[in-house]
Design an enzyme around this catalytic site. Structure first.
Site, short mmCIF file in Angstrom:
data_model
loop_
_atom_site.label_atom_id
_atom_site.label_comp_id
_atom_site.label_asym_id
_atom_site.label_seq_id
_atom_site.Cartn_x
_atom_site.Cartn_y
_atom_site.Cartn_z
N TYR A 563 50.36 37.92 -23.45
CA TYR A 563 51.28 38.28 -24.54
C TYR A 563 52.50 39.06 -24.06
O TYR A 563 52.85 40.10 -24.55
CB TYR A 563 50.57 38.94 -25.74
CG TYR A 563 49.55 40.05 -25.54
CD1 TYR A 563 49.85 41.36 -25.89
CD2 TYR A 563 48.27 39.76 -25.09
CE1 TYR A 563 48.91 42.36 -25.78
CE2 TYR A 563 47.32 40.77 -24.97
CZ TYR A 563 47.65 42.07 -25.31
OH TYR A 563 46.72 43.07 -25.21
N HIS A 564 53.19 38.42 -23.08
CA HIS A 564 54.44 38.96 -22.54
C HIS A 564 55.57 37.98 -22.87
O HIS A 564 55.98 37.18 -22.03
CB HIS A 564 54.33 39.13 -21.03
CG HIS A 564 53.29 40.11 -20.60
ND1 HIS A 564 52.79 40.16 -19.30
CD2 HIS A 564 52.64 41.08 -21.28
CE1 HIS A 564 51.89 41.13 -19.22
NE2 HIS A 564 51.78 41.69 -20.41
N TYR A 565 56.06 38.02 -24.09
CA TYR A 565 57.02 37.03 -24.56
C TYR A 565 58.44 37.58 -24.45
O TYR A 565 58.71 38.70 -24.89
CB TYR A 565 56.74 36.66 -26.02
CG TYR A 565 55.27 36.61 -26.36
CD1 TYR A 565 54.45 35.62 -25.81
CD2 TYR A 565 54.69 37.55 -27.19
CE1 TYR A 565 53.09 35.58 -26.10
CE2 TYR A 565 53.35 37.52 -27.49
CZ TYR A 565 52.55 36.54 -26.95
OH TYR A 565 51.21 36.52 -27.23
#
Length: 631
Positions: A563-565
């Protein structure tokens, strides 16, 4: 607030019958929670209101207008609210669609994976994949994304990693003046309240900031062995937050004396009584109000308690709703790709490539290792939930203080997009357990592992001392996009992201797996009888074990996300047709409208994003003060 230890751990481990008498009932209950369904713990009991933790007045006497409206209370939004409201003559409204955090379940780092199963996670999912996520439920990876006061800092793994100096110098060189490593480093240092084993005196850490950064008080026996084995393999011991990353060290966490240190706890709690700051939870912003004659943002519309409200901004509207939330809100308000908005019947105010870029850090769950001569027995549930461990936690020590991510190791692969031999592109996250060790549903929900894989591959190791190394690809070439599903502001966006669309991403992760296996053969691990788990992964039986083809299959089957957008509201000059905001985070062609969150990051960084999010919030607030003359 550590009195909650038993309640949190019973919720986490309670599905195991030998753990508590009510295990099966709790298992049933937990299985109904989180993003695999539509319910969560917070939907049954509003603990934040019950405990009075809404950081100030839960229903403040709202003004008709504020100098600044900040949308979203993630780390950047909390930093903005704190900094802008320091001036008592400036009024700030912070709007957050979620609730305050719940210390009962969120304090304890050891229960970290369980946080994705709560109402504090949007529960986003990728589209069905064909090249990755093949062994996950519906072949869809989880796109975890936090909501609530603190944003993703109330559900994340608490890893603090700033990135590589080359990341920021590249931002600067691509037309974003002011974002070089030399210019952002002071923000990182100023924010920190560091308590580290070896690196506090190296000039890269602060000790008087709001953000707690520490090594876990306890580590599994695997952690020290991993560090020694990595060094025996030729990887140096070094501080990965010093700008250069090639090396290995104990993980640095955003915890304080063993307690999760969220953005709200760090930045909102100390200022909750400021009269010029109003914090409104359960307020879902649905639209930015824009004067079309001048392209000027003058307020927002939001929904709360089934009513619609409008509030005006005298100076600026600042979107800090995260890479997905800010992009979604811009498009709903008429700022975005022309064809997409017209297709949905949204009147276009400004044509910009909002959502047309989306990068993520892909990874893989494993490889797994078996320990034949273990030096600990920490995963026997009866011994974990003990008075001894509870007493240790009360003084900030013991196993409950660790998220079990003992060490991080950075390596350079031949598949990196950057030729610099010192620019690492894969991070090896050593975890002191494996996904089948936790008796609760948490790992299966977090990773979305299907029943076949969990029961046939991971669960057989439940009574065996084992651990895993999880490779993370930092510089993914695969580029996706996000679009609106409809004009309904409450609908999830659509994510057009295809894992391993560029096969070099796959090859880099396979290289990371092989590096982890090589580290596992070093003397430090051999003393513990460590060996590679040799059971074939279901779905990969046709490949010869431990060959490149086998690990390619393995990576495609048990793909994971971190979850590194980034890049949905990409920062860049007006001359860059892929950019949405300029170097001062102002939306191109708009007045009084900025985006201040990780969506502005131009390309995948060498970091876990929370550290950069705080920096963006702090640096962004300085820019806003300067531009508005309110120092």
């Amino acid at each position: 607030m550590k009195w909650n230890i038993y309640f949190a751990l019973i919720l986490h481990f309670g599905c195991l019958e030998k753990s508590v008498a009510t295990g099966p009932a709790i298992a049933n209950f937990l299985n109904r929670l989180g993003p695999t369904g539509n319910q969560s713990l917070g939907d049954y009991i509003d603990f934040s209101e019950f405990l009075g933790l809404d950081y100030g007045d839960r229903n403040p006497p709202l003004r008709k207008s504020y100098d600044f409206i900040v949308v979203g209370a993630g780390p950047a939004g909390c930093a903005l609210a704190n900094s802008l409201s320091k001036n008592p003559d400036i009024t700030v409204l912070l709007l957050e669609l979620g609730r305050a955090e719940i210390p009962i379940t969120q304090d304890v780092p050891a229960t970290g994976l369980a946080q994705s199963s709560t109402a504090y996670n949007f529960g986003y999912l990728t589209s069905q994949q064909t090249g990755g996520c093949l062994g996950l439920i519906d072949q869809r990876c989880a796109f975890h994304h936090g909501r609530g006061l603190g944003g993703s800092t109330i559900i994340n793994s608490m890893i603090y990693s700033r990135g590589n100096w080359r990341d920021f110098d590249a931002w600067n060189a691509s037309g974003n003046p002011g974002w070089s490593w030399k210019e952002v480093l002071p923000y990182f240092i100023k924010a920190e309240d560091a308590n580290l084993r070896d690196f506090e005196g190296n000039g890269f850490h602060g000790t008087s900031g709001y953000l707690a950064v520490e090594n876990a008080a306890a580590s599994t026996s695997i952690g020290p062995a991993m560090l020694e084995a990595a060094q025996q393999f030729g990887i140096p011991y070094s501080d990965y937050n010093s700008g250069n990353q090639l090396g290995t060290s104990f993980t640095q966490f955003n915890t304080k004396r063993g307690v999760r240190w969220s953005a709200a706890r760090a930045l909102l709690n100390p200022i909750r009584h400021r009269k010029n700051l109003h914090i409104l939870t359960k307020a879902w912003v649905t639209k930015v109000l824009i004067d079309e004659s001048s392209n000027t943002a003058y307020g927002v519309e939001y929904a709360r308690n089934k009513e619609r409200f409008r509030v005006r901004a005298k100076r600026e509207v600042i979107l800090s709703a995260g890479a997905f939330g800010s992009a979604k809100l811009l498009m709903l308000s008429g700022v975005g790709p022309k064809d997409h908005l017209e297709r949905l019947g949204i009147k276009m105010i400004k044509k910009l490539p909002v959502g047309e870029s989306l990068y993520e850090h892909p990874g893989v769950i494993g490889p797994l290792f078996v320990v034949n001569k273990p030096k600990d027995d920490i995963f026997n549930v009866d011994s974990v939930i003990s008075l001894q461990n509870a007493a240790a936690y009360l003084v900030g020590r013991g196993l409950f203080t660790t998220p079990y991510t003992d060490t991080l190791t950075y390596v350079k692969t031949p598949f990196s997009p950057y030729p610099d031999p010192e620019y690492s592109d894969v991070e090896l996250i050593q975890v002191g357990l494996q996904a089948g060790d936790d008796p609760s549903p948490s790992p299966q929900i977090f990773f979305r592992i299907n029943d076949t894989l969990m029961n046939e591959y991971f669960r057989p190791l439940y009574d065996v001392r084992a651990f895993m190394v999880v490779p993370l690809l930092m510089h993914s070439r695969t580029k996706g996009s996000m679009t609106l599903k409809s004009t309904d502001p409450f609908a999830h966006p659509v994510f057009n992201y295809n894992y391993f669309e560029d096969e070099r991403d796959l090859e880099a992760l396979v290289y990371g797996i092989k590096t982890a296996i090589a580290i596992g053969t070093q003397p430090a691990f051999q003393e513990m009888g460590v060996e590679l788990y040799r059971k074939k992964l279901p779905g990969c039986e046709s490949f010869v074990f431990n060959t490149d083809d086998y690990w390619r299959c393995y990576t495609r089957v048990v793909t994971t996300t971190f979850y590194h957008y980034v890049a949905t509201c990409k920062m860049g000059p007006v001359s860059d047709p892929t950019s949405v905001v300029d170097a001062r985070l102002r939306v191109h062609g708009m007045k009084n409208l900025r985006v201040v969150d990780t969506g502005i990051i131009p390309r995948p960084p060498s970091a876990h994003l929370v550290a950069i999010a705080y920096m963006i919030g702090d640096k962004g607030s300085d820019m806003i003060k300067e531009d508005n003359g309110i120092w």
